[in-house]
Structures are given as C-alpha cells and as structure tokens.
Scaffold this motif. Sequence first.
Motif, PDB file in Angstrom:
ATOM      1  N   LEU A  80      60.526  22.798   5.647  1.00 44.08           N
ATOM      2  CA  LEU A  80      61.508  22.259   6.589  1.00 44.08           C
ATOM      3  C   LEU A  80      62.888  22.859   6.358  1.00 44.08           C
ATOM      4  O   LEU A  80      63.620  23.163   7.302  1.00 44.08           O
ATOM      5  CB  LEU A  80      61.577  20.738   6.464  1.00 44.08           C
TER       6      LEU A  80
ATOM      7  N   LYS B   2      45.372  22.589  12.240  1.00 49.63           N
ATOM      8  CA  LYS B   2      46.312  21.478  12.419  1.00 49.63           C
ATOM      9  C   LYS B   2      46.951  21.120  11.082  1.00 49.63           C
ATOM     10  O   LYS B   2      48.154  20.853  11.001  1.00 49.63           O
ATOM     11  CB  LYS B   2      45.572  20.262  12.987  1.00 49.63           C
TER      12      LYS B   2
ATOM     13  N   ASP C  67      50.074  16.484  -1.304  1.00 46.88           N
ATOM     14  CA  ASP C  67      50.141  16.148   0.119  1.00 46.88           C
ATOM     15  C   ASP C  67      49.003  16.785   0.914  1.00 46.88           C
ATOM     16  O   ASP C  67      48.499  16.198   1.862  1.00 46.88           O
ATOM     17  CB  ASP C  67      51.484  16.593   0.713  1.00 46.88           C
TER      18      ASP C  67
ATOM     19  N   GLY D 224      42.483  12.143   4.753  1.00 51.99           N
ATOM     20  CA  GLY D 224      42.491  11.503   6.065  1.00 51.99           C
ATOM     21  C   GLY D 224      41.425  12.082   6.984  1.00 51.99           C
ATOM     22  O   GLY D 224      40.749  11.348   7.711  1.00 51.99           O
TER      23      GLY D 224
ATOM     24  N   LYS E 227      37.723  11.164   5.830  1.00 42.54           N
ATOM     25  CA  LYS E 227      37.436   9.726   5.971  1.00 42.54           C
ATOM     26  C   LYS E 227      36.839   9.452   7.356  1.00 42.54           C
ATOM     27  O   LYS E 227      36.001   8.571   7.519  1.00 42.54           O
ATOM     28  CB  LYS E 227      38.728   8.941   5.783  1.00 42.54           C
ATOM     29  N   ARG E 228      37.241  10.227   8.326  1.00 44.00           N
ATOM     30  CA  ARG E 228      36.773  10.010   9.700  1.00 44.00           C
ATOM     31  C   ARG E 228      35.282  10.299   9.859  1.00 44.00           C
ATOM     32  O   ARG E 228      34.684   9.875  10.839  1.00 44.00           O
ATOM     33  CB  ARG E 228      37.568  10.880  10.666  1.00 44.00           C
TER      34      ARG E 228
ATOM     35  N   ASN F 215      46.094   3.309   6.786  1.00 38.24           N
ATOM     36  CA  ASN F 215      45.586   4.566   6.240  1.00 38.24           C
ATOM     37  C   ASN F 215      45.159   5.549   7.318  1.00 38.24           C
ATOM     38  O   ASN F 215      44.583   6.580   7.043  1.00 38.24           O
ATOM     39  CB  ASN F 215      44.405   4.270   5.311  1.00 38.24           C
ATOM     40  N   GLU F 216      45.435   5.198   8.596  1.00 36.11           N
ATOM     41  CA  GLU F 216      44.996   6.063   9.678  1.00 36.11           C
ATOM     42  C   GLU F 216      46.015   7.198   9.836  1.00 36.11           C
ATOM     43  O   GLU F 216      47.190   6.946  10.095  1.00 36.11           O
ATOM     44  CB  GLU F 216      44.891   5.240  10.965  1.00 36.11           C
ATOM     45  N   THR F 217      45.550   8.447   9.669  1.00 31.74           N
ATOM     46  CA  THR F 217      46.481   9.567   9.821  1.00 31.74           C
ATOM     47  C   THR F 217      46.568   9.989  11.282  1.00 31.74           C
ATOM     48  O   THR F 217      45.727   9.603  12.106  1.00 31.74           O
ATOM     49  CB  THR F 217      46.035  10.772   8.971  1.00 31.74           C
ATOM     50  N   ASP F 218      47.601  10.759  11.594  1.00 33.49           N
ATOM     51  CA  ASP F 218      47.795  11.324  12.934  1.00 33.49           C
ATOM     52  C   ASP F 218      47.870  10.274  14.038  1.00 33.49           C
ATOM     53  O   ASP F 218      47.387  10.493  15.140  1.00 33.49           O
ATOM     54  CB  ASP F 218      46.671  12.319  13.277  1.00 33.49           C
TER      55      ASP F 218
ATOM     56  N   ARG G 177      54.115  13.724  13.078  1.00 33.00           N
ATOM     57  CA  ARG G 177      54.448  13.677  11.653  1.00 33.00           C
ATOM     58  C   ARG G 177      55.958  13.546  11.511  1.00 33.00           C
ATOM     59  O   ARG G 177      56.716  14.166  12.271  1.00 33.00           O
ATOM     60  CB  ARG G 177      53.924  14.912  10.943  1.00 33.00           C
ATOM     61  N   LEU G 178      56.378  12.740  10.556  1.00 36.39           N
ATOM     62  CA  LEU G 178      57.794  12.477  10.302  1.00 36.39           C
ATOM     63  C   LEU G 178      58.531  12.040  11.559  1.00 36.39           C
ATOM     64  O   LEU G 178      59.675  12.418  11.793  1.00 36.39           O
ATOM     65  CB  LEU G 178      58.471  13.705   9.681  1.00 36.39           C
TER      66      LEU G 178
ATOM     67  N   LEU H 289      54.682  11.867   6.757  1.00 37.86           N
ATOM     68  CA  LEU H 289      54.258  13.263   6.881  1.00 37.86           C
ATOM     69  C   LEU H 289      52.874  13.387   7.513  1.00 37.86           C
ATOM     70  O   LEU H 289      52.584  14.336   8.224  1.00 37.86           O
ATOM     71  CB  LEU H 289      54.246  13.919   5.493  1.00 37.86           C
ATOM     72  N   HIS H 290      52.005  12.413   7.249  1.00 35.40           N
ATOM     73  CA  HIS H 290      50.646  12.491   7.760  1.00 35.40           C
ATOM     74  C   HIS H 290      50.478  11.729   9.066  1.00 35.40           C
ATOM     75  O   HIS H 290      49.360  11.461   9.496  1.00 35.40           O
ATOM     76  CB  HIS H 290      49.668  11.977   6.707  1.00 35.40           C
TER      77      HIS H 290
ATOM     78  N   SER I 215      56.460   9.877  -2.260  1.00 34.80           N
ATOM     79  CA  SER I 215      55.955  10.863  -1.306  1.00 34.80           C
ATOM     80  C   SER I 215      56.985  11.167  -0.216  1.00 34.80           C
ATOM     81  O   SER I 215      56.925  12.217   0.410  1.00 34.80           O
ATOM     82  CB  SER I 215      54.626  10.407  -0.702  1.00 34.80           C
TER      83      SER I 215
ATOM     84  N   GLU J 253      60.550  14.317  -0.813  1.00 33.93           N
ATOM     85  CA  GLU J 253      60.749  15.704  -0.411  1.00 33.93           C
ATOM     86  C   GLU J 253      61.288  15.819   1.014  1.00 33.93           C
ATOM     87  O   GLU J 253      61.871  16.817   1.392  1.00 33.93           O
ATOM     88  CB  GLU J 253      59.421  16.438  -0.525  1.00 33.93           C
ATOM     89  N   TYR J 254      61.056  14.772   1.826  1.00 41.06           N
ATOM     90  CA  TYR J 254      61.436  14.853   3.233  1.00 41.06           C
ATOM     91  C   TYR J 254      62.606  13.933   3.556  1.00 41.06           C
ATOM     92  O   TYR J 254      62.825  13.573   4.703  1.00 41.06           O
ATOM     93  CB  TYR J 254      60.217  14.542   4.114  1.00 41.06           C
TER      94      TYR J 254
ATOM     95  N   TYR K  84      64.994  14.940   6.280  1.00 40.88           N
ATOM     96  CA  TYR K  84      64.480  15.049   7.646  1.00 40.88           C
ATOM     97  C   TYR K  84      63.871  13.756   8.156  1.00 40.88           C
ATOM     98  O   TYR K  84      63.795  13.548   9.363  1.00 40.88           O
ATOM     99  CB  TYR K  84      63.448  16.178   7.711  1.00 40.88           C
TER     100      TYR K  84
END
Lengths: 531, 294
Positions: free
Chosen positions: A259, A310, A384, A391, A394-395, B56-59, B63-64, B77-78, B249, B252-253, B256
Amino acid sequence: MTGRRTLLLAGTILLAGLLGPMGRGHAQDMTIVWADDSNSDVTYDPRVTQSRHEEQVIVQVFDQLIAADENGKMSPWLATSWTVAPDNKSVTLKLREGVKFHDGTPFNAEAVKFTFDTIADPKTGSQGAVDMLGPYEGSDVLGPYEIRVRYKRPFADAVSSYTENELSPVSPTAVQKLGNTGFAQAPVGTGPFKFVSWEKGREVVLERNPDYKWAPSFSAVQGPPKVAKIIHRFIPNAATRVAALEAGEVQISDITPPLDTNRLADGGKFKATVGVAAGLPYGLLLNTSRGPFAEKPVREAFMTAIDRPKLSQNLFFGLAKPAWGPLAPSMAAYSKSVEAYYPFNRDKAAKMLEDAGWKVGANGIREKGGKPLSLYAPCLLEPDTCVAIQGDVKRVGIDLKVENVLKQKQDELIFANDYDVLPIRWVNNSPSVLTIPFTSANIPEPGKFKFNWARWADPALDKLLADAGSATSPEQASKLYTDAQKMIMDAAIFFPVHDQVQTVVHSAKIKGLRYAVGQWQVRLQEVEPAN
Amino acid sequence: MSAVAAPAPSTTRRPRRWRTLRRFVRHPGAFAAAVVLATIVILAIVAPWIVPYDWNETDLGARLGAPNAEFWFGTDLHGRDVFSRVVYGARYSISIGLATVTLSLLAGSFIGIVIGYAGGRIDEWGSRFIDVMLGFPQIVMAILVVSILGVGLVNVVLAVAIAGVPRFARVVRGAVLVVKEQPFIEAARALGAGDLRIMLRHLLPNAVPTLVVLGTLDLGNAILTTATLSFLGLGAQPPTPEWGAMLNSGREYMRYAPWTMMFPGFALFLVVMAVNLLGDRLSQVLDPRSVDRK
C-alpha cells in the motif's frame, strides 16, 4: 566587529554562489542512504554468504567475472571472453587487464584461482557459493590473464554461475592478511564502491572507488560512480523505513509494504521499482507423509479450492502476480506449461473431496471415518496469506488451522514432522534451486535441518534433477527442468501462491537503480541525480 | 458483573446486602461502568443472534473498506466485517479475563491460606517465594510461561493466571494473619473445629471482600495482558477475533484502514476502564475504614 561579520557573510554568500552550481553539477558529495529491512547481517564475504540482505552490500563492493543485467542477459566484465570445452567439463576465461582490488592488489588469474579454491575448501565455511561452484575440480592458470576452470562432471550451469555475486573474485592479499573472519568484516573487491566501516545492527558505510573504470557495457555510467558515499542503514521495521523515506532521511527503501509503495509512487516525489525475484515463489509445501494430505486427491482439491489471482490482488494490491509453478517466471528455465495446473474451481474442489470419501460433517467441516479434514499450518512467512487461504479452503469444508509461529517453533515442528502445510520461498538465480525442497536427500530428519518439507521421495524426480544439474548443454538442461517442473506439479506437493516481489521505493531526485540478476539486490553504480 | 460481584461478600451479613448495592450504584462513575459492562456482556452472550455477518466469512465486502451503513465498523484486509468480529471478540476477551482471574484467585487463595495459617517455616519459605515471583513484572512472567507452554489461547490463559497467583496469595496471606489471631478463631478451635474447617469457614469468608476487590481490579489487568500477548502473536491465533490479535493484524494497515485497529482498541479500552471503575468503587464500598461507607 559588525563590519567584519558582514564581510564574512558576503564572502560566504559569494563562495556559496560560486560553488553551489558547481557542486550540483558534479555531484561530488552525493551521499545516498539505503534503508534495509534486515539487521542480522553477519558476513560480507561473498564466498560465505547465503543471505540476500548481505548480498545487497556485496553487490556494490564486488564485480563478477561475467556481467548479467536484471534479466540475466550476459556480457563481459572481469572476464573479456570465455570458451566452454566441448565436453562441458571445463571453461577457459580470458581476463580483463588493468583491474585492481581496493587494496591495490592486481586482479589476475591467480586471484580467480584463489577465490574458487578457497570456496571449495571446507575451512572457509561456504554456505551459498559452494553450491554454485558445482562439481569444481580445480583451476589451471594458463597465463597472468587466462585461466581454465575444471569440473569433475559436465556442468551446464558453469558460465551462468560466474554471474553470481557469490562467485565474485576476492582480493587474495586481503584474505591472507585479515584471515577469513577478518575479511568477512572488511571485504575487499574490485567493485564500484569500497567498504569503509560497519557498525553492527546500525549501518555500513561504503565510498566511491575513484579508480573504477571497468563497468559492464550496459551501464549508463562508465568510470567512477557519481555517488560519493552509500550509507546502508538497517531499519527492520517497514513502517519506520517508510517514515524515514518520507522524511528524506533515506533515499531508498527496500521491501516497502504494497500500500505504501502504491501511495508513494502515485505522489510524484518517489518512484517505485518492483523486482520479481528469481527462485522458488512464495508457496506451500504439503506434507505428504501424514494425515489427509497423504491422499493425493485431497492435495489436488486443496489447490483447486484457492483463488490465486484474487488472493494476490487482495494482498499485494496489484504488485505481485499469482504464481503457477515452482520457479519464478523471471527465470529462463521457467516453463509456461505449469500455468495449466490447478485453476481455481470451488465446485470441482468440493466434488473431488466428495469423491475421495470426505463428506460434510458438523460445522461444515468434512469428515472421513470420524476424522475431520483438519490441517495444521504453522505460518512463519506472511501469516496474512495463510489467513486468506484459510478463508478459501473453509468454503469447501477444509479446516486449516493457521498458527503464527516464530522460526524456532517452526524448526521444532519440522524435526517432529508435526505439520501439514508450511510456507516457503527461496531467492536463487539457478533452476537447480529445485533440488533444495524436492529431492529425497533433503527430507528433514531429527537433527538435520533440510527443506523437503513435503517429505516427498520420488526416485524419478531425483534423477531428473540430478541429470538437469549435469546436463551437457543449456538446451538439454532447460528441457529437463521443464519436465521437473511438470513432475512436481503433477505430484501436487507444492502449491505456488504468488511471485516474490522486491518493492524498492526511492526518491524521485535520483535515478539509475538497476536490479542485479535475480531481481532482488539493487546495483547502485549507475545512480545519479535525476535532473 | 456488578449484580454478581456486589452481593457476594455479604453472604454472612444478609441485612446489609441491599444497602451495599445501593451505595455502590449511586456513584455515577460506577453506575456508568456497570451499564457499559452489562451492555458488552449481553452483546457477547447474544452475539450469534445479533451480528449482521459471520465473523469468519471472508470477502463479504471490499478489503479494508471504510465503515458504512452496510459494515458499521468497516472491513479488514480479508473483507471480513469488523463489527461482527469486535462483538464476537467480547466473548473471548471477557471469558478469558474471567477464567484467568478465577484460576489465579483459586490458586492464590489456597496458597495464601495454607502458608498464612500454617505459619512458621512454611510461611517463611512461602512468603520469600512469593516475593521472588512478585519481583517479575506480570507480562514478563506471562511471556516466560508462554515460552515454556507454547503459544495459543489456553496457554495464554494459564500463563497470565500463573503470573497473577503471587499477588492473590500475598493478599490472602495478609488477611489470614490478621484474622488468625482473633478470639473467635480461638473459640472455634476450643470448640473442636479442625484446621480445614477453620480455614474454609472462618478464615476464607473474612478474606472474601478483599478478594472481590482484588479480583475485579485484576480482571481489567488480565484482559489487557492477554490482549498484549495476542498482540505479540503469542495468544489467539488466526482467525480468532480476539481484540489483541485484531489489533496486531490491523497494525500494518493502520494508515489506510485505521478502523481495523480503532474499534477493537476502543472495545478493549471500554471494558478495561469499566472493570477498573467498578473495582475502585467496590474497594471503597467494601473497605471498613472508608468514610463513604457511613
């Protein structure tokens, strides 16, 4: 009193007016500060090092026999020409005349022989160079500026090995005077910058070599560097490096967070240069010796369940590309055939697991014979990335247990064979890097730290990699390495995740940074003011 | 918390119970703290029914992504919902804090009563040992224990609990020494009460008010220490939405996406402050010498 002071002031202004433009024009005193993300450097002896951080200093102090630009294109340097024997078992090099080491020792065939002989000598304790030197047998000095390097077996990598920092000729008199330990602390080479001092954990100071007039032909600056002094400062914290760069305390920062790299590059006051490091991309080694990953279909399903394009976009904001094979795409030996392997397809991954007998159980985690599809991933590198993968899998019903570990814990787990997934990456310019994590001789054992963390033993792969290492022509080696890459991907033991990127950001006031081959270290010989 | 903690010390003094509670909540700071803490505890309990998304569901979102109507605290982030994670994080932080304090309280009281009541050489050696243990700052002690046991939430709970034991032991021992010489203990012994009975029925209840205050004050400390260890990567492991781990976690961000650190940090601050305010007030209410008590 007042009159004298005014006179003094006027004189100073006059002097400054005269000197100012002159100083700028010639950049006589230009000092640049490089912020490095390490502070654990221990040696600057090219014959010993295996650290990419140490090589950032080595690359300024030493020249190589053959020059390679950032893409690996070779041109003469300390060697003006070279001839490979038809049997690939020796190379004869003609050396440049008039080159001197920083201590005044003339560079000649004796110096090259001394360098290679001492690398092969176990007393030197070489960690990286000894591998690059390959099956070295000895050197014959044919004349003051002519040498024949002999190998025990055909060695296809011989010529390209002379472009490696590790095989840089060292000053024999300096080594004899200082001893190996002393030389590691005060290296003497033929490079564009001379070593001045090293304050452990703080900084290394290098100064221009005023006699330098043997830069490779691709260099924009022939003759001594424009930069008078380089301060190589250790700043392991990324945020601190960025802050120092923005404050103008340093001019160049390596391994800049994605970033920050994008933001600084967009602002106009800084420029970013991204290197795609050669070697093994960041990826996961899947432990085939235990648990669910002993079944190949589970490994294949795991790989198919992860959306790499992605993921790398999300984590690296466009700076790193997804990786598809065990070699970086910036390497000549890279085979595009690997790009067909394990494209992301969540439904297919789920079906593969279903077919292998893993049925969805409680909490959506799959089970077979009462055992959950649980995999342990101790993450030392890029936690990370592990979380993002967690993630994704897990799906499809895979429970990836990610734990942030320190080096020591990781090493204990490796010895105890107590893991299912381990991230790895390896900066290396030669495709022979594949032997390190994939040959059966490198399966870790208690007390023996090695890198075949997949614990994969395949005699066919061992033989293929050995043959590639002793191939009689680069074409043959390239073909064998292509087969090896496919064999590794077919076995589903390594999941390439993303290219390793080196993100160097520098002040827009300077230009001329050039990646060394392998695209990790940056040569500063051509750096000059941008205007 | 307040409803549970306040009446406990007065079990033997039934008529005072309501007066104590009333005096306790009349203090505006303590009242506010009680409300804040109660709200967070209730949120933590009903978390599965009230959070808008799976923690815990990503996307889920960008992100951010910045806080908006859809994601109140933004996304990390995720692409996970920070609000859902912070609410779930309360479950971890509060239960970890309680478990830690309970463990050190039980172990500490046991040690304190035994060495205080036994006296003599046992007391001398035990006290010196406690002194030595108290010489280590709690966080250093906890890191030492984690480095022996290994990282992970359970180990961190144990580590922080062990690091807290000497303080409880020291305080209980002091209380026991005072009470031990009282005539009613002598009377109990004259009536034929055994050592165990004297320790449990007579000595322990008299240390309870002190323990309640110390326990409450220690709760904030314990929550903070476990969060610190998680922040250092020694405690909760991904994807656990423990606040300290979330702070780590997000680090680092920070530039932003400050919300990834701000909200868990604020939640941590609220809980620790509320617990400390309650502890302070409790110590005033339960202190026999306190002017406020009259």
